[in-house]
Design an enzyme around this catalytic site. Structure first.
Site, short mmCIF file in Angstrom:
data_model
loop_
_atom_site.label_atom_id
_atom_site.label_comp_id
_atom_site.label_asym_id
_atom_site.label_seq_id
_atom_site.Cartn_x
_atom_site.Cartn_y
_atom_site.Cartn_z
N PRO A 116 0.90 -1.04 0.43
CA PRO A 116 0.24 0.14 -0.46
C PRO A 116 0.51 1.20 0.25
O PRO A 116 1.46 1.74 0.87
CB PRO A 116 -1.41 -0.59 1.28
N ALA A 126 0.09 5.32 0.52
CA ALA A 126 -0.62 6.74 0.75
C ALA A 126 -0.68 7.69 -0.47
O ALA A 126 -0.11 7.81 -1.31
CB ALA A 126 -0.63 7.24 1.64
N LYS A 133 0.95 -4.76 8.97
CA LYS A 133 2.38 -3.94 8.20
C LYS A 133 2.91 -2.74 9.38
O LYS A 133 1.93 -1.94 9.75
CB LYS A 133 1.95 -3.43 7.14
N ASN A 180 9.54 -5.96 3.12
CA ASN A 180 9.25 -5.12 2.87
C ASN A 180 10.38 -3.91 2.64
O ASN A 180 11.46 -3.66 4.05
CB ASN A 180 7.97 -4.05 3.01
N GLY A 181 11.02 -3.21 1.89
CA GLY A 181 11.74 -1.98 2.07
C GLY A 181 13.18 -2.84 1.09
O GLY A 181 13.55 -3.57 1.04
N CYS A 202 2.97 3.70 9.05
CA CYS A 202 3.51 5.18 8.37
C CYS A 202 4.31 5.95 9.48
O CYS A 202 4.06 6.11 10.92
CB CYS A 202 2.22 5.56 8.73
N GLN A 260 -6.41 -1.57 3.31
CA GLN A 260 -5.37 -0.66 4.30
C GLN A 260 -6.22 -0.04 5.48
O GLN A 260 -6.46 1.05 4.42
CB GLN A 260 -4.01 -0.36 4.18
N ARG A 275 7.95 1.20 -3.16
CA ARG A 275 8.32 2.73 -4.54
C ARG A 275 8.86 2.54 -5.51
O ARG A 275 8.28 3.52 -6.46
CB ARG A 275 9.50 3.61 -3.13
#
Length: 315
Positions: free
Chosen positions: A21, A23, A144, A205-206, A106, A76, A230
């Site tokens: 997800p 934003a 997450k 993730n990342g 976040c 989410q 990203r």
């Protein structure tokens, strides 16, 4: 990289490479590109539970789903009130989603200051209550999160064990702290520790911008899959590199995405959004700066599509 299915709760997911997800970005037309390219699963943009419960039209707009996404997209949600989280999960607007992911990662100051997102890493008791209450909606619930708020206080292993204990069916773990934001190499050791500590799937993730990055992540952590964030903004067809699906040409990609975005969200939104997206897609192209400058002068979706056709002839 060998793809395989992942089961979370009652949901069998086609493969283990997901669109995370994002934003402001992972709306329905972008998710459609990712799914057609081979993503196993996608998530909506981050949706406020309170906003949804209070009838915010802007919040509801984030929940548009295309027919092609049925069973392949989760929602989410974020918030810090267990009651509102359950009410949101039970709402008619979230009926199309079998999977609800709770944002506990976040790093944005406004969210953190409100006690939401990554702030919940510092309040595991409340985080447990949120998960336990949201599960009462009947949805499969995932979490997450990040590995901690600061590098001096890595909490992921204990925190994720508690989320599993509260009923979470999977953990999507960003291998950085809130302090790190989006810079630096992910903490593979901590992700690996979480994977050893829990019995539910762990999706890492990342820092994943290629198949090689994903393979490195899985090799070093033993995670069950990866969630790409990203990298999918710059190239939503990155999933083709995993699946073997054929990529669509730049013009075809921009034209269809622009038209679908306009249909769902209107002319103004489509113009602003697709100026950004087309600019992302040109990253690294010859004369990209000049093209981007012209893109941001476009006043309608038709102008974005027309310029994309001109650019395509010169790429």
């Amino acid at each position: 990289m060998r793809l395989h299915s992942v089961r979370i709760g009652k949901t069998e997911i086609q493969n283990n490479v997901w669109l995370a997800p994002l934003a402001g970005y992972t709306n329905a037309p972008l998710r459609k590109i990712a799914l057609e390219s081979g993503a196993g699963f996608c998530f909506t943009e981050m949706v406020s539970a309170k906003g949804l419960c209070h009838g915010s039209e802007n919040t509801k707009q984030l929940l548009s789903v295309l027919p092609e996404e049925t069973g392949r997209v989760g929602v989410q949600i974020f918030g810090n009130d267990p009651v509102f989280m359950r009410r949101a999960a039970e709402s008619e607007e979230l009926a199309p989603f079998a999977v609800a992911d709770i944002n506990m990662g976040c790093p944005v100051q406004k969210i953190y200051k409100n006690g939401e997102g990554s702030a919940l890493l510092e309040n595991p008791r409340l985080a447990e209550k949120i998960v336990a209450e949201t599960i009462k909606s009947g949805k499969t619930v995932t979490v997450k999160c990040r590995i901690g708020v600061t590098r001096e206080n890595i909490v992921a292993t204990e925190f994720c064990k508690r989320m599993e204990g509260a009923g979470a069916s999977a953990i999507i773990l960003h291998g950085r702290t809130r302090q790190d934001m989006y810079s630096g190499e992910p903490d593979y050791k901590t992700i690996a520790a979480v994977k050893r500590a829990v019995n539910v799937p762990v999706i890492a993730n990342g820092g994943i911008f290629s198949v090689a990055d994903a393979e490195k992540m899985l090799d070093k952590t033993g995670a069950d899959g990866v969630a790409i964030a990203r990298a999918a903004l710059y190239d939503p067809q990155i999933f083709c590199d995993f699946s073997g699906e054929k990529r669509k040409p730049f013009y075809e990609l921009v034209k269809r995405q622009t038209e679908e975005t306009e249909t769902l969200y209107g002319e103004r939104f489509a113009t602003v959004f697709m100026r950004k997206m087309a600019a992302f897609y040109l990253r690294g192209a010859r004369n990209a700066s000049a093209y981007k400058a012209r893109l941001f002068e476009c006043k309608t979706p038709a102008e974005v599509i027309s310029l994309a056709a001109e650019i395509a002839d010169r790429l």
